[in-house]
Design a protein around this motif. Structure first.
Motif, PDB file in Angstrom:
ATOM      1  N   SER A  35       0.839  -1.199   0.000  1.00 12.66           N
ATOM      2  CA  SER A  35       0.000   0.000   0.000  1.00 12.66           C
ATOM      3  C   SER A  35       0.874   1.248   0.000  1.00 12.66           C
ATOM      4  N   TYR A  36       0.250   2.363  -0.294  1.00 15.45           N
ATOM      5  CA  TYR A  36       0.939   3.653  -0.297  1.00 15.45           C
ATOM      6  C   TYR A  36      -0.035   4.712   0.184  1.00 15.45           C
ATOM      7  N   SER A  37       0.506   5.824   0.661  1.00 15.19           N
ATOM      8  CA  SER A  37      -0.331   6.873   1.242  1.00 15.19           C
ATOM      9  C   SER A  37      -0.875   7.841   0.189  1.00 15.19           C
ATOM     10  N   GLY A  38      -0.086   8.176  -0.801  1.00 20.75           N
ATOM     11  CA  GLY A  38      -0.526   9.124  -1.824  1.00 20.75           C
ATOM     12  C   GLY A  38       0.350   9.013  -3.057  1.00 20.75           C
ATOM     13  N   TRP A  39      -0.006   9.784  -4.071  1.00 19.21           N
ATOM     14  CA  TRP A  39       0.723   9.720  -5.331  1.00 19.21           C
ATOM     15  C   TRP A  39       2.170  10.178  -5.195  1.00 19.21           C
ATOM     16  N   LEU A  40       2.390  11.167  -4.351  1.00 17.89           N
ATOM     17  CA  LEU A  40       3.755  11.635  -4.143  1.00 17.89           C
ATOM     18  C   LEU A  40       4.615  10.531  -3.524  1.00 17.89           C
ATOM     19  N   ASP A  41       4.039   9.807  -2.564  1.00 13.30           N
ATOM     20  CA  ASP A  41       4.771   8.684  -1.971  1.00 13.30           C
ATOM     21  C   ASP A  41       5.063   7.604  -2.999  1.00 13.30           C
ATOM     22  N   LEU A  42       4.127   7.389  -3.906  1.00  9.55           N
ATOM     23  CA  LEU A  42       4.331   6.393  -4.955  1.00  9.55           C
ATOM     24  C   LEU A  42       5.457   6.812  -5.897  1.00  9.55           C
ATOM     25  N   LEU A  43       5.503   8.077  -6.279  1.00 10.48           N
ATOM     26  CA  LEU A  43       6.578   8.565  -7.141  1.00 10.48           C
ATOM     27  C   LEU A  43       7.924   8.538  -6.418  1.00 10.48           C
ATOM     28  N   LEU A  44       7.929   8.914  -5.139  1.00 10.14           N
ATOM     29  CA  LEU A  44       9.168   8.845  -4.358  1.00 10.14           C
ATOM     30  C   LEU A  44       9.636   7.405  -4.194  1.00 10.14           C
ATOM     31  N   ALA A  45       8.696   6.481  -4.017  1.00 13.53           N
ATOM     32  CA  ALA A  45       9.058   5.070  -3.899  1.00 13.53           C
ATOM     33  C   ALA A  45       9.680   4.561  -5.200  1.00 13.53           C
ATOM     34  N   ALA A  46       9.141   4.983  -6.334  1.00 14.20           N
ATOM     35  CA  ALA A  46       9.699   4.573  -7.625  1.00 14.20           C
ATOM     36  C   ALA A  46      11.101   5.138  -7.813  1.00 14.20           C
ATOM     37  N   LEU A  47      11.292   6.404  -7.447  1.00 15.79           N
ATOM     38  CA  LEU A  47      12.611   7.021  -7.546  1.00 15.79           C
ATOM     39  C   LEU A  47      13.606   6.336  -6.607  1.00 15.79           C
ATOM     40  N   LEU A  48      13.178   6.093  -5.380  1.00 12.63           N
ATOM     41  CA  LEU A  48      14.042   5.440  -4.406  1.00 12.63           C
ATOM     42  C   LEU A  48      14.344   3.997  -4.807  1.00 12.63           C
ATOM     43  N   LEU A  49      13.378   3.317  -5.421  1.00 11.25           N
ATOM     44  CA  LEU A  49      13.617   1.953  -5.895  1.00 11.25           C
ATOM     45  C   LEU A  49      14.681   1.948  -6.984  1.00 11.25           C
ATOM     46  N   GLY A  50      14.658   2.929  -7.850  1.00 10.38           N
ATOM     47  CA  GLY A  50      15.703   3.044  -8.864  1.00 10.38           C
ATOM     48  C   GLY A  50      17.074   3.249  -8.260  1.00 10.38           C
ATOM     49  N   LEU A  51      17.152   4.100  -7.245  1.00 11.28           N
ATOM     50  CA  LEU A  51      18.434   4.338  -6.566  1.00 11.28           C
ATOM     51  C   LEU A  51      18.913   3.094  -5.824  1.00 11.28           C
ATOM     52  N   VAL A  52      18.005   2.432  -5.132  1.00 13.07           N
ATOM     53  CA  VAL A  52      18.367   1.213  -4.395  1.00 13.07           C
ATOM     54  C   VAL A  52      18.820   0.133  -5.368  1.00 13.07           C
ATOM     55  N   ASN A  53      18.127  -0.003  -6.497  1.00 16.40           N
ATOM     56  CA  ASN A  53      18.522  -1.012  -7.486  1.00 16.40           C
ATOM     57  C   ASN A  53      19.866  -0.685  -8.133  1.00 16.40           C
ATOM     58  N   ALA A  54      20.211   0.592  -8.205  1.00 16.59           N
ATOM     59  CA  ALA A  54      21.487   0.985  -8.806  1.00 16.59           C
ATOM     60  C   ALA A  54      22.657   0.870  -7.832  1.00 16.59           C
ATOM     61  N   ILE A  55      22.403   1.076  -6.541  1.00 18.27           N
ATOM     62  CA  ILE A  55      23.495   1.131  -5.576  1.00 18.27           C
ATOM     63  C   ILE A  55      23.582  -0.128  -4.714  1.00 18.27           C
ATOM     64  N   VAL A  56      22.477  -0.525  -4.099  1.00 14.48           N
ATOM     65  CA  VAL A  56      22.498  -1.614  -3.116  1.00 14.48           C
ATOM     66  C   VAL A  56      22.393  -2.984  -3.781  1.00 14.48           C
ATOM     67  N   ARG A  57      21.533  -3.109  -4.784  1.00 13.24           N
ATOM     68  CA  ARG A  57      21.256  -4.417  -5.385  1.00 13.24           C
ATOM     69  C   ARG A  57      22.500  -5.107  -5.948  1.00 13.24           C
ATOM     70  N   PRO A  58      23.417  -4.414  -6.636  1.00 12.69           N
ATOM     71  CA  PRO A  58      24.610  -5.124  -7.127  1.00 12.69           C
ATOM     72  C   PRO A  58      25.458  -5.713  -6.002  1.00 12.69           C
ATOM     73  N   ILE A  59      25.546  -5.025  -4.888  1.00 11.34           N
ATOM     74  CA  ILE A  59      26.323  -5.534  -3.752  1.00 11.34           C
ATOM     75  C   ILE A  59      25.646  -6.768  -3.173  1.00 11.34           C
ATOM     76  N   VAL A  60      24.325  -6.682  -2.977  1.00 13.40           N
ATOM     77  CA  VAL A  60      23.587  -7.829  -2.438  1.00 13.40           C
ATOM     78  C   VAL A  60      23.641  -9.000  -3.423  1.00 13.40           C
TER      79      VAL A  60
END
Length: 117
Positions: free
Chosen positions: A26-51
């Motif tokens: 679930s998500y609280s609002g559209w802004l949270d959804l857009l921030l989650a998508a942006l943050l998911l991109g950053l996490v996939n670019a930085i953290v995911r290769p290490i994991v």
């Protein structure tokens, strides 16, 4: 820059679809959804290769199925970092990662690779 924004919007669409289909996401609002998508991109670019490198033996042992758990962990990390986006457990995380992955794949096919022919 427009391709980056398009990819963030496609990821947000995937997260929205996952939240619409799965009771554990679930998500609280559209802004949270857009921030989650942006943050998911950053996490996939930085953290995911290490994991990925750290879990490579387990991924090989499970014939790649452990990557579903790694992807779910990345979505769970986004949920931990962003209070307006919630994932309640491993199974909703795995299913959300499948939905977001399929939507992102379709979006990548529609957008193309960005190389001029």
């Amino acid at each position: 820059m427009s391709r980056f924004l398009a990819r963030v919007l496609i990821a947000a669409l995937g997260l929205w679809l996952a939240a619409a289909l799965l009771p554990g996401v679930s998500y609280s609002g559209w802004l949270d959804l857009l921030l989650a998508a942006l943050l998911l991109g950053l996490v996939n670019a930085i953290v995911r290769p290490i994991v990925f490198l750290l879990t490579l033996p387990l991924t090989i042992l499970t014939l790649g199925l452990f990557l579903l758990v790694v992807n779910a962990a990345m979505i769970g990390l986004v949920a931990l970092l962003l209070p307006g986006f919630m994932v309640s457990g491993l199974i909703p995380g795995i299913l959300a990662s499948i939905i977001v992955g399929v939507v992102s794949w379709i979006g990548g096919v529609v957008l193309g690779d960005g190389k001029a022919d």
